[in-house]
Structures are given as structure tokens and as C-alpha cells.
Design an enzyme around this catalytic site. Structure first.
Site, PDB file in Angstrom:
ATOM      1  N   ARG A  25       0.834  -1.197   0.000  1.00 57.25           N
ATOM      2  CA  ARG A  25       0.000   0.000   0.000  1.00 57.25           C
ATOM      3  C   ARG A  25       0.876   1.257   0.000  1.00 57.25           C
ATOM      4  NH1 ARG A  25      -3.624  -1.422   5.171  1.00 57.25           N
ATOM      5  NH2 ARG A  25      -1.623  -2.378   5.738  1.00 57.25           N
ATOM      6  N   LYS A  84       2.011   1.973   7.474  1.00 54.81           N
ATOM      7  CA  LYS A  84       2.337   1.152   8.643  1.00 54.81           C
ATOM      8  C   LYS A  84       3.339   1.854   9.548  1.00 54.81           C
ATOM      9  CE  LYS A  84       0.850  -2.224   9.470  1.00 54.81           C
ATOM     10  NZ  LYS A  84      -0.412  -2.479  10.227  1.00 54.81           N
ATOM     11  N   TYR A 103      -0.667   4.349  10.668  1.00 53.08           N
ATOM     12  CA  TYR A 103      -1.089   3.361  11.648  1.00 53.08           C
ATOM     13  C   TYR A 103       0.102   3.084  12.562  1.00 53.08           C
ATOM     14  CZ  TYR A 103      -5.393   2.145   9.108  1.00 53.08           C
ATOM     15  OH  TYR A 103      -6.622   2.172   8.514  1.00 53.08           O
ATOM     16  N   HIS A 105      -0.449   1.365  16.158  1.00 56.53           N
ATOM     17  CA  HIS A 105      -0.739   0.169  16.972  1.00 56.53           C
ATOM     18  C   HIS A 105       0.333  -0.031  18.047  1.00 56.53           C
ATOM     19  CE1 HIS A 105      -4.062  -1.010  14.399  1.00 56.53           C
ATOM     20  NE2 HIS A 105      -3.293  -0.924  13.338  1.00 56.53           N
ATOM     21  N   GLU A 127      -5.498   4.747  13.776  1.00 54.94           N
ATOM     22  CA  GLU A 127      -6.451   3.873  14.461  1.00 54.94           C
ATOM     23  C   GLU A 127      -7.024   4.467  15.739  1.00 54.94           C
ATOM     24  OE1 GLU A 127      -2.494   2.789  16.350  1.00 54.94           O
ATOM     25  OE2 GLU A 127      -3.200   3.274  14.322  1.00 54.94           O
ATOM     26  N   ASP A 279      -2.606  -7.360  14.896  1.00 55.20           N
ATOM     27  CA  ASP A 279      -1.842  -6.118  14.966  1.00 55.20           C
ATOM     28  C   ASP A 279      -2.158  -5.329  16.227  1.00 55.20           C
ATOM     29  OD1 ASP A 279      -4.351  -5.235  14.276  1.00 55.20           O
ATOM     30  OD2 ASP A 279      -3.745  -4.177  12.459  1.00 55.20           O
TER      31      ASP A 279
END
Length: 381
Positions: A25, A84, A103, A105, A127, A279
Site C-alpha cells: 500500500r 504502517k 497506523y 498500533h 487507528e 496487529d
């Protein structure tokens, strides 16, 4: 409505190529570049960043982007947008004054949290951007994609030549279909259940929220069995399942473990687990993260699929689904800067995870055992 500032707070944005294993991506499309360009904000895209999503350097150039030869060039900009979390190789690019939007996480990747804190940069996590009603608008599109992928991946690994039980999701006339148990009726779980039902599997959807189950039941008119989540019901259904899909989320925190190792031991040999929550640490006790290059492992005779970036398997679809949602927030940050943007938009303030070495998201701070500093206080310092 507040008018846009005459001069944006951030004038350069970097889009580096993703380096996580098999992550194809990209964090911005040419249409996104065009939106920034018209505001006087220059976007620097690392060469090849969009190739995996079928977006060429020429596509970006035509939209007004500057193509840069290295990751360092992309990371050198005032704001960096990614898909990411930063990898170890990218930690050296983190610095005070940088605004990072991706993101994160952090509950699942504490080493990333420590690097962000040590660097003093300002980091926003897709997120944890949260609307007043609790919705997670930047997690939702990837949750939908991952949820729709999960039954597809489960069906693939249920095939005998892939190590599974040799069960067809929809069965055949006179033959029982696969039993699919979905844990959690949020965006991931609801989409998983919907697609599995469309494949004509027998689907059981668990959640503790009866209103959510009531909504699913009304939509599906009995095609999906909805059950209140409790230990006894889980034990019975997990033991009988051909495919278990984990879809339990706690915004910003670690996913709770709802399937114990003892439950996994009761599953049929060749059954499959797909834990979409990996994740966030995973909701299956026997889970550990895998990659698209090596996606499954076997424990207690059960195949475990635990890829941490599932939507990366369909990067063209995922890129456009993600950037449709993230672009307005990216522009807001660039126009106003972190402090003013967070004051203007409480949803974005929830997205702030670290600033100046401080942790500014309460669930993340709790999991990391760090002191929580209110975003407004941190940004005012």
C-alpha cells in the site's frame, strides 16, 4: 465554519515507500497530491512508493508531486504520511519537529512507542482518531477490507493441499457447509460474517453488545446466527468450528484474549484460525504475528493465519479505501499544524499518540505503563 489559513502551517509532506514485509500500500494517491498541491503544499514521494498499488511515478508527477530518490528525502519533510508503523530501519528518521501520521498500533509494538518517545516527534495514529460517538473513521476502511479478506483466506487454508481439513465453505447439495465462528461484531467481524454467509457457510457471530447483535440480526434475517459472548458458548462453538475469525478490538489498547490455548486444543485437526486482531496483540492465546511471505503456522493441529497487515494483500483496493478516509485529516494537519488542528477537531486530538517525548493517548499510555499527558497540555508546552 472556520476558514482555512492563508498560509498552511506545514508546507512539505513526504510519502516514503513502505518497507514492512510484503506491504504494497501507499499513504497517498495522485488525487491526494493534487489536493495538497492546490493548497500550496508540496508532496515529496519516494520513487516507486506507489508501484505495489499500481500507481506509477509518472502518475504522481502529473498530479504535481516531486519524486525523490531515497527514503531519507521523503522523511526529511515537515510531515510524513505512511501506512504502517516505522520499522527499526526508519527510527533514525524520527526527530523533533516531525509530524508523523500513520497506523501505529503501539500496544502491539512497544519498541515503536519507545522510539517515538525518545525522538520527541509528534505522532498521530490513524487507528485512534475517534469521533464523539466512538466510531474510528480511519480504522474502518481497513477493518472492512480485512474483514472481507478473512473468510477468503480461511477458505483458502481449509483446502487440503494448503494443510486444512478439506472443507468447502458452502458445502454441496446434501453436504454440510463449513462452520465459521466470528469473534466480535464490529467492522471487521460484521464484514467477515457477511462474506462468509455469502459463501454459504454456517456462520455464528459472537459479541457482548446485544444492540450490535440485534442490528446484525435485523439486517441478515437469521442467515447469521448471533450469540452473546460467554465462556461456555465460546467453548462449545470453537470446538465445532472449521474456521475461527478473531475480530475483537479495543481502541488504542491490546486486544483481549477470548480464545484460550485449551480451546484451541479442542478444535478439529486441520481447522483454521484467522486472527485479524493480531496487529493489536491478537485475541487468540496461541497467536503470533506472521507475514504475507510466510502467513501460517500449525499449533495443536490447527492452522493459524496471523498476518499483521492483511489489507496489504490487495493494495490497490486498500490504498484507495484508506486514502479516501485519511486525506481530509492529513490536509487538516498540514493546514493548521498539530496544535490548532487538535483544538479544532477533537477526533484528531484522540489520534495524537506522542508529542515531545510524552504519551498523549490514554489507552496507549495505560498499556505502556507510561504517564498520560492530555493532548492540549502537551501541545501547549
Amino acid at each position: 465554519m472556520t476558514s482555512a489559513p492563508a498560509h498552511p502551517a506545514i508546507t512539505t509532506v513526504g510519502v516514503p515507500k513502505e518497507i514492512k514485509t510484503a506491504e504494497h500500500r501507499v499513504a497517498m494517491t495522485p488525487d491526494g497530491v493534487r489536493e495538497f498541491e492546490r493548497l500550496g503544499i508540496t508532496v515529496h514521494v519516494e520513487t516507486g512508493a506507489g508501484e505495489g498499488a499500481s500507481v506509477s511515478d509518472d502518475d504522481y508527477r502529473a498530479a504535481g508531486a516531486t519524486i525523490v530518490p531515497t527514503a531519507a528525502d521523503a522523511w526529511a519533510q515537515q510531515m510524513v504520511v505512511k501506512v504502517k508503523e516505522p520499522k527499526v530501519e526508519e527510527f533514525a528518521f524520527l526527530r523533533p519537529g516531525l509530524t508523523l501520521f500513520t497506523y501505529l498500533h503501539l500496544a502491539a509494538y512497544p519498541e515503536v512507542a519507545q522510539a517515538l518517545i525518545a525522538s520527541g516527534c509528534t505522532s498521530f495514529a490513524y487507528e485512534t482518531v475517534q469521533l464523539p460517538g466512538g466510531a474510528l473513521p480511519l480504522l474502518a476502511p481497513m477493518s472492512e477490507v480485512a474483514g472481507r479478506l478473512a473468510p477468503q483466506m480461511g477458505a483458502h487454508y481449509l483446502e487440503r493441499h494448503n494443510g486444512g481439513r478439506g472443507v468447502l465453505m458452502g458445502g454441496a447439495p446434501g453436504v454440510q457447509p463449513a462452520k465459521v465462528v466470528v469473534l466480535g461484531a464490529g467492522n471487521v467481524g460484521w464484514n467477515s460474517a457477511w462474506i462468509a454467509a455469502g459463501m454459504e457457510a454456517e456462520v455464528v457471530l459472537f459479541d457482548k453488545n446485544l444492540d450490535r447483535l440485534r442490528w446484525v440480526d435485523q439486517i441478515n434475517k437469521g442467515r447469521i446466527v448471533t450469540l452473546a459472548s460467554n465462556r461456555g458458548a465460546l467453548e462449545r462453538n470453537i470446538a465445532d468450528a472449521d474456521l475461527v475469525i478473531g475480530a475483537v478490538l479495543v481502541a488504542g489498547g491490546r486486544a483481549p484474549v477470548v480464545v484460550t490455548e485449551d480451546m484451541v486444543r479442542t478444535m478439529k485437526p486441520g481447522a483454521v484460525i484467522v486472527d485479524v486482531a493480531v496487529d493489536q496483540g491478537g485475541c487468540i492465546e496461541t497467536i503470533h504475528e506472521t507475514t504475507h511471505n510466510d502467513p501460517v503456522y500449525v499449533q495443536h493441529g490447527v492452522l493459524h493465519y496471523a498476518v499483521g497487515n492483511m489489507p496489504g494483500a490487495v493494495p490497490h483496493t486498500s490504498t484507495y479505501a484508506l486514502t479516501n478516509a485519511t486525506l481530509p485529516y492529513q490536509i487538516e494537519l498540514a493546514q493548521y499544524g498539530a496544535r490548532a488542528a487538535c483544538a479544532k477537531d477533537p477526533a484528531l486530538a484522540h489520534g495524537l499518540n506522542t508529542h515531545g517525548g510524552q504519551v498523549t493517548n490514554a489507552p496507549v499510555a495505560e498499556f505502556l505503563g507510561a504517564a498520560f499527558v492530555d493532548p492540549a497540555t502537551a501541545l501547549a508546552g
